[in-house]
Every structure is written in C-alpha cells, then in structure tokens.
Design a protein around this motif. Structure first.
Motif, PDB file in Angstrom:
ATOM      1  N   VAL A   1       0.852  -1.189   0.000  1.00 49.00           N
ATOM      2  CA  VAL A   1       0.000   0.000   0.000  1.00 49.00           C
ATOM      3  C   VAL A   1       0.885   1.236   0.000  1.00 49.00           C
ATOM      4  CG1 VAL A   1      -1.736   1.315   1.277  1.00 49.00           C
ATOM      5  CG2 VAL A   1      -1.826  -1.189   1.281  1.00 49.00           C
ATOM      6  N   GLU A   2       0.529   2.200  -0.861  1.00 53.74           N
ATOM      7  CA  GLU A   2       1.247   3.475  -0.846  1.00 53.74           C
ATOM      8  C   GLU A   2       0.240   4.604  -1.010  1.00 53.74           C
ATOM      9  OE1 GLU A   2       5.335   5.505  -2.539  1.00 53.74           O
ATOM     10  OE2 GLU A   2       4.555   3.689  -3.483  1.00 53.74           O
ATOM     11  N   MET A   3       0.298   5.556  -0.072  1.00 53.08           N
ATOM     12  CA  MET A   3      -0.566   6.730  -0.125  1.00 53.08           C
ATOM     13  C   MET A   3       0.327   7.949  -0.303  1.00 53.08           C
ATOM     14  SD  MET A   3      -3.169   5.650   2.994  1.00 53.08           S
ATOM     15  CE  MET A   3      -4.576   6.615   2.442  1.00 53.08           C
ATOM     16  N   LYS A   4       0.038   8.762  -1.331  1.00 52.58           N
ATOM     17  CA  LYS A   4       0.906   9.896  -1.668  1.00 52.58           C
ATOM     18  C   LYS A   4       0.124  11.200  -1.667  1.00 52.58           C
ATOM     19  CE  LYS A   4       3.868   7.206  -4.834  1.00 52.58           C
ATOM     20  NZ  LYS A   4       4.362   7.133  -6.230  1.00 52.58           N
ATOM     21  N   GLY A   5       0.603  12.163  -0.879  1.00 50.28           N
ATOM     22  CA  GLY A   5       0.051  13.516  -0.914  1.00 50.28           C
ATOM     23  C   GLY A   5      -1.430  13.594  -0.623  1.00 50.28           C
ATOM     24  N   ILE A   6      -1.925  12.792   0.336  1.00 51.70           N
ATOM     25  CA  ILE A   6      -3.363  12.737   0.611  1.00 51.70           C
ATOM     26  C   ILE A   6      -3.821  13.995   1.353  1.00 51.70           C
ATOM     27  CG2 ILE A   6      -5.216  11.435   1.719  1.00 51.70           C
ATOM     28  CD1 ILE A   6      -3.853   9.930  -0.563  1.00 51.70           C
ATOM     29  N   THR A   7      -4.863  14.626   0.819  1.00 55.12           N
ATOM     30  CA  THR A   7      -5.463  15.788   1.486  1.00 55.12           C
ATOM     31  C   THR A   7      -6.941  15.507   1.736  1.00 55.12           C
ATOM     32  OG1 THR A   7      -6.132  16.961  -0.528  1.00 55.12           O
ATOM     33  CG2 THR A   7      -3.887  17.328   0.276  1.00 55.12           C
ATOM     34  N   LYS A   8      -7.464  16.112   2.809  1.00 57.86           N
ATOM     35  CA  LYS A   8      -8.883  15.966   3.123  1.00 57.86           C
ATOM     36  C   LYS A   8      -9.310  17.108   4.023  1.00 57.86           C
ATOM     37  CE  LYS A   8     -12.966  14.098   3.441  1.00 57.86           C
ATOM     38  NZ  LYS A   8     -13.848  14.012   2.238  1.00 57.86           N
ATOM     39  N   ALA A   9     -10.438  17.739   3.680  1.00 58.32           N
ATOM     40  CA  ALA A   9     -11.009  18.801   4.516  1.00 58.32           C
ATOM     41  C   ALA A   9     -12.475  18.497   4.767  1.00 58.32           C
ATOM     42  CB  ALA A   9     -10.860  20.157   3.840  1.00 58.32           C
ATOM     43  N   PHE A  10     -12.925  18.799   5.965  1.00 53.63           N
ATOM     44  CA  PHE A  10     -14.345  18.728   6.293  1.00 53.63           C
ATOM     45  C   PHE A  10     -14.816  20.162   6.489  1.00 53.63           C
ATOM     46  CE2 PHE A  10     -12.551  14.691   7.777  1.00 53.63           C
ATOM     47  CZ  PHE A  10     -13.407  13.779   7.160  1.00 53.63           C
ATOM     48  N   GLY A  11     -15.422  20.710   5.444  1.00 53.08           N
ATOM     49  CA  GLY A  11     -15.786  22.123   5.481  1.00 53.08           C
ATOM     50  C   GLY A  11     -14.517  22.968   5.530  1.00 53.08           C
ATOM     51  N   GLU A  12     -14.417  23.828   6.538  1.00 55.21           N
ATOM     52  CA  GLU A  12     -13.243  24.691   6.674  1.00 55.21           C
ATOM     53  C   GLU A  12     -12.104  23.997   7.427  1.00 55.21           C
ATOM     54  OE1 GLU A  12     -14.511  28.224   8.601  1.00 55.21           O
ATOM     55  OE2 GLU A  12     -15.960  28.783   7.049  1.00 55.21           O
ATOM     56  N   ASN A  13     -12.402  22.839   7.978  1.00 52.82           N
ATOM     57  CA  ASN A  13     -11.412  22.135   8.788  1.00 52.82           C
ATOM     58  C   ASN A  13     -10.525  21.246   7.915  1.00 52.82           C
ATOM     59  OD1 ASN A  13     -10.024  21.131  10.984  1.00 52.82           O
ATOM     60  ND2 ASN A  13     -11.613  19.652  11.541  1.00 52.82           N
ATOM     61  N   LYS A  14      -9.276  21.677   7.682  1.00 54.28           N
ATOM     62  CA  LYS A  14      -8.338  20.904   6.866  1.00 54.28           C
ATOM     63  C   LYS A  14      -7.662  19.855   7.748  1.00 54.28           C
ATOM     64  CE  LYS A  14      -7.418  24.653   3.600  1.00 54.28           C
ATOM     65  NZ  LYS A  14      -6.378  25.562   3.021  1.00 54.28           N
ATOM     66  N   VAL A  15      -8.096  18.611   7.596  1.00 56.31           N
ATOM     67  CA  VAL A  15      -7.621  17.535   8.467  1.00 56.31           C
ATOM     68  C   VAL A  15      -6.313  16.945   7.957  1.00 56.31           C
ATOM     69  CG1 VAL A  15      -8.206  15.300   9.500  1.00 56.31           C
ATOM     70  CG2 VAL A  15      -9.992  17.019   9.139  1.00 56.31           C
ATOM     71  N   LEU A  16      -6.230  16.706   6.660  1.00 60.51           N
ATOM     72  CA  LEU A  16      -5.013  16.174   6.047  1.00 60.51           C
ATOM     73  C   LEU A  16      -4.511  17.175   5.016  1.00 60.51           C
ATOM     74  CD1 LEU A  16      -6.095  12.441   5.464  1.00 60.51           C
ATOM     75  CD2 LEU A  16      -4.886  13.416   7.429  1.00 60.51           C
ATOM     76  N   LYS A  17      -3.196  17.461   5.066  1.00 55.79           N
ATOM     77  CA  LYS A  17      -2.653  18.525   4.229  1.00 55.79           C
ATOM     78  C   LYS A  17      -1.543  18.034   3.315  1.00 55.79           C
ATOM     79  CE  LYS A  17      -3.465  21.474   8.234  1.00 55.79           C
ATOM     80  NZ  LYS A  17      -2.831  22.238   9.342  1.00 55.79           N
TER      81      LYS A  17
END
Length: 495
Positions: free
Chosen positions: A3-19
């Motif tokens: 498994v390889e995860m690269k540059g994962i980003t995630k935001a919930f509304g204004e809350n940037k959880v993964l950058k």
C-alpha cells in the motif's frame, strides 16, 4: 499486499484535516502510526478503507491506483479496519457476529450453520482462540471481543489489518495474547497498521513508525532507528521536559469520606478519606472493582450499605444529579455513552452542567455562555473548528477534554477521573496532568482511577490498591513503585 498513499489531502468544510500525507505499508510488517489526537491518523485510514473520499493525492494498491467505494468493498478486497470502538451485536452469539451479513446459505436460502462453524473453527485454530460459538458477545471480555474481530478479518482473507488503539481496554494477559497473534499474522504476510499512544508497545511490536502532526506526515523511520524522545518531539513539535509535573504534597481538610461502602459482588467494606488539594490514585487489575466503587459513590449504581460524608456531613447520594448538586463531578471510563451527547455541539456539552452561571429566570444569556465555553476550550486546548461543531466529530482525546471542561465549568469540589488519559496522546496527557495539578492547588479533591502504573506513580499524592473488590493496601507518595503496586494488586488484603 503493498500500500502506498501519496500527498493525501482531506477537509471537512473549513477544517483541513489532512494537508498532504505520505504513508506506505509492506507485506508482513507492523507499521505504527502515531500522532497527537486530531493529527489525522484515523481519517487517513478511513480514506484507505473507503469511508471517506480523499480530496487529492493517490492511493496505490500493489502499484495500481485504487479507490474503494466503501469499507465493505475494502474488506472484500482484503483491507479491514478494527476500530477502537468495536461494533458488535451484544445479544447475538459469537458465530452470528462473525458472519453477520455474510452468512453461508444453500440454494434455498437456508443458513448453513455447520459450514459456518467449520470455517470459523479453522480461523480459531490458527489464532489459538478457545471461545464457544454459542456465547453471546456481551458475556465476553473486551480482549475476547477483540480476538473475535481479528478472526472476522481472517474470514475475509485480510491482507491488511488496521488496529486503532487495540490495547486501550485490555488486561496485560490479553495484550500478550494479542501480540502473539499479531506475530502469527506477520508470518503469514499480513500487513498491520498499528495506531497507538502507548510508546512501550510501539517499540515492542512495530517494524516502522510514521509520525503525523497537524495533518502532515512528519517522519517515517525503522523503529530500531528512532527513540521515545524523538517520536515525542515529532508528535508535539517540541521537547517534553518533566513529563509529570512536580506534585505538591500539602493538603487541606477531609472533603470526602467513604465508610464501609459495599455492593455485592463487586466490592465490600470500602473505606477511605479524600482531602482537599489531594490527588488520590486508585490502582489494581482490570475487573478488581475500581470503576464500580466510583459509580456507587456518584450514585450511578445503587449501594447495598455504607456511608458517604462531604465536609463531615453525612449525605445521601441516590442519583448522579444528587452528586452534582453536592459539587461532585465524574469523568467516566466510557466517555461516548456516559460522558457526552455526541450529536450535541461542543458548546452544549461544555455548558450543560453550569447553566446557573449564565442564566436568569430560566433564560440563558447566549453571550455569557459563549464566553464561558470559549474560555474553557482555550484553557484545555480543545482542537475544534468552532464550538457549534458536534462533539462526535472531534478526535477521542479532544472529546476527553470536553468532558473535563464540563466538570471544571461546573465548579466541582470533588472530581472523580476514571482512566482520564485513555486514548489520549502524549502532549494532551501532559496538559491533563498540569490541569489536575492546578485544580488540586485550588483545593479540589481528585480521585484518579488508572491502569497506567507510571501515570499513577507520577501524578498521585497517595495510592489505594484494589484487589477483588477490597482495599489491599495504601501507599504514600514516597513508597510508590510499580513492584509494590502490582504486589498489592494480586494479593488479598488478609495475607
């Protein structure tokens, strides 16, 4: 499976959880994933298993980009997530839980119990599990339920297993069993992601460690090439000196006295005194009766006999509301079902015990309430996008801080903390310890129930050890050691 995860980003509304998180996993390895509460660990794994959709980045499975539509599809393709809050059907049997929604049926649709038993027996034999298929889940210990969850993943031929705080509620013996099974899975080539705040476990069981901070992957190293101090520094962005604050042994008058408290079969003849400004530790093996004693004192469960005195006055506590009115607070072991209303906002959860502070004639002064809550959020460094966010959306450690804020805001004079730092990261633990010290210095009497022996020794002024529902011994601060506590924990008080 690779498994390889690269540059994962995630935001919930204004809350940037993964950058922009990078993470990799190799067949047959245990890869520890560490970080403070709210760092994004669970969110990253929920993206891998299809519960959340990434905003950007790549997920590669065996060098091919792959996005699972949902956790069920991930499971069907060999990726399973055992969550900290296990989802089971307590009144159903072990076998029914294992095959829920995946029953083996014949052409007529009849459930083939014997075929299911054969398949389950094969997995149980492989893992060394000896539990009857006919037992209901509610009769099992947390450790046994954990083993059933692992067995379920193998029914799906899991190649990747994610474990989120797997030992948070396990006894030492159950932890040893879990580690034995993890090593067996490694030999089969199963890859494991191990999310934990327990540093000693990380160094014992993992091959590599990735540390996350504020939604970014800070470092990935072979476990043998890093150290406790380095991991802590990467997690919090600074060195943590003097992990436990220097405790003050000066105490005031007796604030709480418990005499001959009894509730069969959980505990018998419990007597002790708590002084203002004291942190009184309660230690003992899981199941010894520590939590049950606290529930009896606070009026959650009825007692058979015994007396409780507050400031020398005998009081009658029949319900938690009686205890709260008397100035007592209780941070329960089970924060989700007993300490919080998950659908309510952070504001509502923090202020619910202190409405008198900002209400007149039955009307709530909204501005005063918000100022009150904001002050507590900042004091306890609760990580939340805003106070109107549902408390269920926060990480476990931040939920714990909200419960603490609720009782501090209530102005509790006696505060019972049951496993106050369970599932809480190293930086937040230090904040909680400092807060406990500050409250004690203000004259609050604190009872702390903890299974973490270094924590008990580092924070308590005095420790009572419980063995099978009775007090087996009392240790002053200068007498405290892990050996002495464990000796009392396994020894009846009449020996």
């Amino acid at each position: 499976m690779q498994v390889e995860m690269k540059g994962i980003t995630k935001a919930f509304g204004e809350n940037k959880v993964l950058k922009g998180v990078d993470f990799s996993l190799h067949s047959g390895e245990v890869h520890a994933l560490m970080g403070e509460n709210g760092a994004g660990k669970s969110t990253l794994m929920n993206i891998l298993t299809g519960l959340h959709k990434k905003d950007s980045g790549e997920v590669l499975i065996n060098n091919e980009e792959r996005v699972y539509a949902n956790p069920k599809e991930a499971e069907e393709n060999g990726v399973s997530f055992i969550h900290q809050e296990m989802i089971t059907w307590p009144d159903m049997t072990v076998l029914e839980n294992m095959f829920m929604g995946k029953e083996i049926r014949n052409k007529l649709g009849w459930v083939q119990r014997r075929e299911m038993e054969k398949k389950a027996e094969s997995v149980f034999s492989e893992l060394g599990i000896d539990i009857s298929f006919d037992r209901t889940m509610k009769t099992l210990s947390v450790g046994q339920q954990q083993l059933i969850e692992i067995a379920k993943t193998l029914l799906n031929d899991a190649e990747v297993i994610i474990m989120d705080e797997p030992t948070a509620a396990l006894t030492d013996r159950e932890i040893r069993t879990l580690f034995k099974i993890i090593r067996q899975l490694q030999k089969k080539g199963v890859a494991l992601v191990y999310i934990s705040h327990r540093m000693e476990e990380i160094f014992e069981i993992s091959d590599r460690v990735t540390v996350m901070r504020d939604g970014v992957s800070i470092s990935t190293k072979a476990t043998k090439d890093t150290s406790y101090d380095e991991i802590v520094r990467h997690m919090v962005g600074r060195d943590l000196e003097d992990y436990y604050p220097e405790m003050d042994n000066s105490q005031g008058e007796a604030v709480l006295e418990v005499r001959n408290l009894t509730h069969h079969p959980d505990y018998e003849d419990i007597s002790f005194t708590l002084h203002s400004g004291e942190i009184l530790g309660f230690s003992g093996l899981m199941g010894a009766g520590r939590t049950e004693i606290m529930r009896g004192i606070f009026g959650i469960d009825k007692i058979d006999s015994g007396d409780i005195y507050l400031d020398g006055e005998k009081i009658d506590i029949r319900t938690p509301n009686d205890a709260v009115k008397r100035g007592m607070g209780f941070l329960t072991e089970d924060r989700k079902s007993e300490g919080l209303i998950l659908d309510f906002s952070v504001r509502d959860n923090v202020s619910m015990t202190a409405f008198e502070e900002f209400s007149k004639g039955g009307w709530i002064n909204k501005k005063e309430e918000e100022e009150f809550v904001d002050l507590l959020i900042k004091r306890l460094t609760v990580k939340t996008a805003h106070m109107e966010l549902p408390v269920g959306a926060l990480s476990g450690g931040n939920q714990q801080k909200v419960v603490l804020a609720k009782w501090i805001g209530a102005g509790s004079r006696v505060l019972i903390l049951d496993e106050p730092t369970r599932g809480v990261d190293v930086g937040a633990k230090r904040e909680i310890y400092n807060l406990m010290k500050e409250l004690a210095e203000r004259g609050v009497g604190i009872i702390m129930v903890s299974s973490d022996l270094p924590e008990v020794i580092g924070v308590s002024n005095r420790v009572l050890v419980i063995h099978e529902g009775t007090i087996s011994g009392e240790l002053k601060r200068e007498e405290l050691s892990e050996e002495r506590i464990m000796t009392l924990a396994v020894t009846p008080n009449n020996l």
